[in-house]
Design a protein around this motif. Sequence first.
Motif, short mmCIF file in Angstrom:
data_model
loop_
_atom_site.label_atom_id
_atom_site.label_comp_id
_atom_site.label_asym_id
_atom_site.label_seq_id
_atom_site.Cartn_x
_atom_site.Cartn_y
_atom_site.Cartn_z
N LYS A 35 -32.01 49.79 -16.77
CA LYS A 35 -32.51 48.99 -15.97
C LYS A 35 -33.53 48.15 -16.21
O LYS A 35 -33.80 47.06 -15.60
CB LYS A 35 -33.74 50.23 -15.03
CG LYS A 35 -32.89 51.05 -14.23
CD LYS A 35 -33.76 51.95 -13.68
CE LYS A 35 -33.11 52.92 -12.80
NZ LYS A 35 -34.12 53.98 -11.98
N TYR A 39 -33.46 44.43 -14.52
CA TYR A 39 -34.54 43.68 -13.88
C TYR A 39 -34.88 42.39 -14.70
O TYR A 39 -35.18 41.56 -13.90
CB TYR A 39 -35.64 44.51 -13.93
CG TYR A 39 -35.63 45.79 -13.10
CD1 TYR A 39 -34.93 45.71 -11.80
CD2 TYR A 39 -36.13 47.18 -13.45
CE1 TYR A 39 -34.95 46.91 -11.00
CE2 TYR A 39 -35.93 48.28 -12.69
CZ TYR A 39 -35.34 48.20 -11.39
OH TYR A 39 -35.31 49.33 -10.65
N ARG A 42 -32.45 39.70 -13.01
CA ARG A 42 -32.82 39.54 -11.63
C ARG A 42 -33.49 38.26 -11.84
O ARG A 42 -33.58 37.59 -10.64
CB ARG A 42 -33.37 40.86 -11.09
CG ARG A 42 -33.47 40.72 -9.49
CD ARG A 42 -34.10 41.56 -8.94
NE ARG A 42 -33.23 43.00 -8.95
CZ ARG A 42 -33.18 44.22 -8.81
NH1 ARG A 42 -34.46 44.63 -8.39
NH2 ARG A 42 -32.48 45.05 -8.85
#
Length: 74
Positions: A35, A39, A42
């Motif tokens: 994760k 992120y 992103r």
Amino acid sequence: MEQWLSTLITNTPSDGFDLAIKLSRMGVKKTQPDKDVLYNLRLEYSKNAALLIESSKIIAINFQTISQANNFWK
């Protein structure tokens, strides 16, 4: 592995489009399970028009598959 997808059949094209987005997001999640990395990436792709267009293409491909599975909601 958790089973989260039981069918491609949806009641409406709108529901089908939502499922196409979910399929696309799950593909990314399964490809990059970390994760923190996800992120951080992103931040990069959220400001890159070419990468956003590419993600839209994947959603469109998934929606095409779901549409066919639903006999185009005829």
